[in-house]
Scaffold this active site. Structure first.
Site, PDB file in Angstrom:
ATOM      1  N   ASN A 133       0.798  -1.233   0.000  1.00  9.48           N
ATOM      2  CA  ASN A 133       0.000   0.000   0.000  1.00  9.48           C
ATOM      3  C   ASN A 133       0.831   1.284   0.000  1.00  9.48           C
ATOM      4  O   ASN A 133       0.405   2.307  -0.536  1.00  9.48           O
ATOM      5  CB  ASN A 133      -1.008   0.002   1.152  1.00  9.48           C
ATOM      6  CG  ASN A 133      -0.370  -0.153   2.507  1.00  9.48           C
ATOM      7  OD1 ASN A 133       0.702  -0.750   2.650  1.00  9.48           O
ATOM      8  ND2 ASN A 133      -1.006   0.370   3.532  1.00  9.48           N
ATOM      9  N   GLU A 230       3.778  -4.442  12.309  1.00  7.06           N
ATOM     10  CA  GLU A 230       2.850  -3.329  12.132  1.00  7.06           C
ATOM     11  C   GLU A 230       1.724  -3.876  11.288  1.00  7.06           C
ATOM     12  O   GLU A 230       1.898  -4.163  10.106  1.00  7.06           O
ATOM     13  CB  GLU A 230       3.559  -2.150  11.466  1.00  7.06           C
ATOM     14  CG  GLU A 230       2.803  -0.837  11.616  1.00  7.06           C
ATOM     15  CD  GLU A 230       1.760  -0.637  10.531  1.00  7.06           C
ATOM     16  OE1 GLU A 230       0.561  -0.885  10.822  1.00  7.06           O
ATOM     17  OE2 GLU A 230       2.131  -0.263   9.420  1.00  7.06           O
ATOM     18  N   LEU A 231       0.544  -4.019  11.915  1.00  9.00           N
ATOM     19  CA  LEU A 231      -0.556  -4.730  11.280  1.00  9.00           C
ATOM     20  C   LEU A 231      -1.705  -3.768  10.962  1.00  9.00           C
ATOM     21  O   LEU A 231      -1.460  -2.627  10.588  1.00  9.00           O
ATOM     22  CB  LEU A 231      -0.992  -5.890  12.180  1.00  9.00           C
ATOM     23  CG  LEU A 231       0.168  -6.798  12.645  1.00  9.00           C
ATOM     24  CD1 LEU A 231      -0.331  -7.863  13.612  1.00  9.00           C
ATOM     25  CD2 LEU A 231       0.869  -7.438  11.454  1.00  9.00           C
ATOM     26  N   CYS A 264      -3.319   1.600   6.853  1.00  8.35           N
ATOM     27  CA  CYS A 264      -3.601   0.978   8.151  1.00  8.35           C
ATOM     28  C   CYS A 264      -3.973   2.013   9.202  1.00  8.35           C
ATOM     29  O   CYS A 264      -4.802   1.756  10.077  1.00  8.35           O
ATOM     30  CB  CYS A 264      -2.401   0.152   8.610  1.00  8.35           C
ATOM     31  SG  CYS A 264      -0.857   1.068   8.619  1.00  8.35           S
ATOM     32  N   GLU A 358     -11.107  -4.375  10.211  1.00  7.14           N
ATOM     33  CA  GLU A 358     -10.666  -3.329   9.302  1.00  7.14           C
ATOM     34  C   GLU A 358     -11.247  -3.523   7.901  1.00  7.14           C
ATOM     35  O   GLU A 358     -11.262  -4.630   7.371  1.00  7.14           O
ATOM     36  CB  GLU A 358      -9.142  -3.328   9.225  1.00  7.14           C
ATOM     37  CG  GLU A 358      -8.563  -2.276   8.317  1.00  7.14           C
ATOM     38  CD  GLU A 358      -7.033  -2.304   8.310  1.00  7.14           C
ATOM     39  OE1 GLU A 358      -6.427  -1.223   8.283  1.00  7.14           O
ATOM     40  OE2 GLU A 358      -6.461  -3.413   8.347  1.00  7.14           O
TER      41      GLU A 358
END
Length: 456
Positions: A133, A230-231, A264, A358
């Site tokens: 992304n 980092e999710l 995110c 999400e």
């Protein structure tokens, strides 16, 4: 031969294919990385910083070309790609500028010795598993501090980024980074367990899905290796009053729809108080419904395609199966490519799939709260904990509310505030560890204690 493909999400067409990394080549690649890292860590700090400065300059010089690569790969609008590249250059410059203060030994009270101090030493070869992304930014915030520190890096990028991933290596080499200190591999996710388990890999950093993060953490833990994850995120955006309401809501729409909603830390759940809920609803209905959608190189587009038709169709499926009210949007565009109408949802149950998981696309969710207390409770009713946003004209109240946010990052009256010197990361389902600033150096450093005492 297994290949990876560049499928342009603006057209749906396959433009190029590339051979996938062969596991038989892993030993040679990691041997090269180990040898290169030993020489790189011995390189004077000023020379390492100079490579980062030249890297920043090259990202600025090649911005148009590099932006076109990610436009073709994952659909990022040209101006947003150029914005990403400006941040990338700033990150490399920041670490070069602050090199000596970041790596200066920390002097401690001697505590019975002549001298006691901690030095930040590199760990070795670090594996980075990066998402599509923000193809350059995600790599930069991992690579810049680790290269400054003296680590060597192996990059496994998303398979849909075959050109930009190689560009990350090429720019560094052109900036003077010695060969094999940074190596790009076009590999699949299933090949990563072998890398992580290999004793030549010292640690791993992943930015990506929760499923990928869990898999990486499991293998890293089994082999006693440090990991940073980092999710995802389901970030709340609280509006505490109606001061400059349209301006505040416009800020939310811009932040939510940037990168086609595929960020995110984008604000996702908009929470407003009941007295001005209807005004907010009407503004959002008009603003989101009017957003022009177009290809990555369409200068009039405000929202580009999603990364793939599959990603678009997954959101369409979730919207169809959910019980929320679709105020505007929610449908795929009747044209080639991975386009989705920008969408506004209301009446979303916080415990439902749409409410608690999400949505990685151009979908805004509007919630009504009776008062500030309910707004805070709703904001924190999530298993994620990446970012949070609080907007209000009463700064004392806004800061008090911000202090109650359960997240790794909270911003008062601003969005898009990622800066090279600020820590980035979350808690809960959003992962652990921090990137950028001094924290990005410390994550993969050996905090090496030294005590010097008189000769016996």
């Amino acid at each position: 031969m297994t290949t990876v493909a560049l499928i342009n999400p603006s057209t749906g067409e396959t433009e190029e294919t590339f051979p996938r990394f062969d596991d038989a080549d892993r030993d040679a690649l990691l041997d090269r990385a180990v040898t290169a890292q030993r020489a790189w860590r011995a390189t004077p700090l000023e020379e390492r910083a100079a490579v980062l400065r030249r890297t920043a300059a090259l990202y600025r010089e090649r911005a148009e070309e590099l932006a076109s690569l990610i436009g073709r790969e994952m659909g990022k609008l040209r101006r947003q790609g150029l914005g990403e590249l400006r941040i990338v250059a700033d990150i490399y410059d920041w670490y070069a500028e602050h090199a000596h203060e970041l790596l200066a030994p920390q002097e401690l009270p001697a505590q019975g010795a002549l001298r006691t101090f901690v030095r930040k030493d590199p760990l070795g070869v670090i594996l980075g598993i990066m998402p599509w992304n923000f193809p350059y930014y995600q790599v930069a915030r991992w690579a810049a501090p680790n290269l400054l520190l003296g680590n060597a890096l192996v990059l496994k990028h998303a398979s849909i980024c075959p050109l930009s991933s190689q560009a990350c290596e090429d720019v560094l080499l052109d900036a003077g980074l010695p060969a094999h200190v940074f190596q790009n591999v076009r590999a699949s996710g299933s090949q990563m367990a072998g890398f992580i388990a290999d004793p030549r890999i010292a640690a791993v950093s992943l930015t990506g899905s929760e499923e990928a993060g869990a898999a990486v953490a499991e293998v890293a833990g089994a082999h006693h290796k440090k990991s940073v994850l980092e999710l995802g995120g389901n970030d709340p955006f609280l509006v505490l009053d109606d001061h400059n309401l349209e301006k505040v809501l416009g800020r939310y729409v811009s932040a939510r729809m940037a990168n086609a909603g595929q960020a995110c830390n984008a604000p996702k759940r908009l929470i407003v108080l009941a007295p001005f809920y209807e005004r907010a609803l009407e503004f959002l209905r008009e603003r989101i419904g009017a957003l022009p959608v177009g290809a990555w190189d369409d200068p009039d587009a405000k929202v580009g395609p999603l990364s793939s038709v599959e990603a678009r169709d997954e959101i369409v499926r979730r919207l169809a199966e959910g019980d929320a009210t679709v105020v505007v949007g929610g449908r795929p565009l009747d044209r080639p490519g991975a386009f989705l109408e920008p969408t506004l949802l209301t009446d979303v149950d916080p415990a439902s799939d749409l409410g608690c998981n999400e949505i990685f696309g151009p979908v805004a969710i509007l919630h009504r709260a009776a008062d500030v207390e309910e707004a805070v409770a709703l904001a924190n009713d999530t298993d994620y904990g990446l970012g949070s946003y609080v907007f209000g004209s009463d700064l004392e109240l806004a800061q008090e509310v911000a202090s109650r946010m359960e997240a790794g990052m909270t911003y008062v009256n601003e969005t898009g505030a990622s800066r090279p010197g600020l820590p980035f990361g979350g808690i809960g389902r959003s992962g652990y560890g921090r990137e950028l600033g001094e924290w990005g150096v410390d994550e993969f450093a050996n905090l090496h204690l030294f005590r010097v005492s008189p000769a016996l």
